[in-house]
Design an enzyme around this catalytic site. Structure first.
Site, PDB file in Angstrom:
ATOM      1  N   CYS A  31       0.838  -1.213   0.000  1.00 27.11           N
ATOM      2  CA  CYS A  31       0.000   0.000   0.000  1.00 27.11           C
ATOM      3  C   CYS A  31       0.869   1.259   0.000  1.00 27.11           C
ATOM      4  O   CYS A  31       1.545   1.559   0.978  1.00 27.11           O
ATOM      5  CB  CYS A  31      -0.900  -0.054   1.232  1.00 27.11           C
ATOM      6  SG  CYS A  31      -1.713   1.491   1.655  1.00 27.11           S
ATOM      7  N   CYS A  34       0.091   3.848   2.677  1.00 26.15           N
ATOM      8  CA  CYS A  34       0.524   3.335   3.987  1.00 26.15           C
ATOM      9  C   CYS A  34       2.007   3.630   4.207  1.00 26.15           C
ATOM     10  O   CYS A  34       2.418   4.050   5.287  1.00 26.15           O
ATOM     11  CB  CYS A  34       0.291   1.826   4.082  1.00 26.15           C
ATOM     12  SG  CYS A  34      -1.420   1.325   3.904  1.00 26.15           S
TER      13      CYS A  34
END
Length: 107
Positions: A31, A34
């Site tokens: 991600c 993230c």
């Protein structure tokens, strides 16, 4: 301060039974947002040491926890107080926005 990796085995002990408020970062290695949020989470962990516990949960490894708390998109930040979700932030959010939420729970 090292941020604790939490999984299904230690979630109850580290998060639900914590005497401190807990900021839980739901993330995954693939991600991008993230990864972008990670340095911010590290700074918050250092600045709130002793007041807030900061942990990370890899949603790929703890799908049961992600499902239980209806984590549909990542990054998702949940703030647990006394074992209950007390606030949440979804997406790549700024540090001051996260701190505004956390400051409500710092005694």
């Amino acid at each position: 301060m090292a941020i604790l990796e939490v999984n299904s085995a230690n979630f109850e002990t580290e998060v639900l039974k914590s005497t401190q408020p807990v900021l839980v970062d739901f993330w995954a290695p693939w991600c991008g947002p993230c990864k972008a949020l990670s340095p911010t989470i590290d700074k918050i962990a250092n600045e709130t040491e002793g007041k807030i516990k900061v942990v990370k949960i890899n949603v790929d490894e703890a799908q049961d926890i992600a499902a239980k708390y209806s984590v549909m998109s990542i990054p998702t930040l949940l703030i647990f107080v006394n074992g209950v979700v007390s606030d949440q932030l979804i997406g790549l959010v700024q540090k001051d926005k996260i701190m505004d939420k956390l400051n409500k729970f710092i005694v």
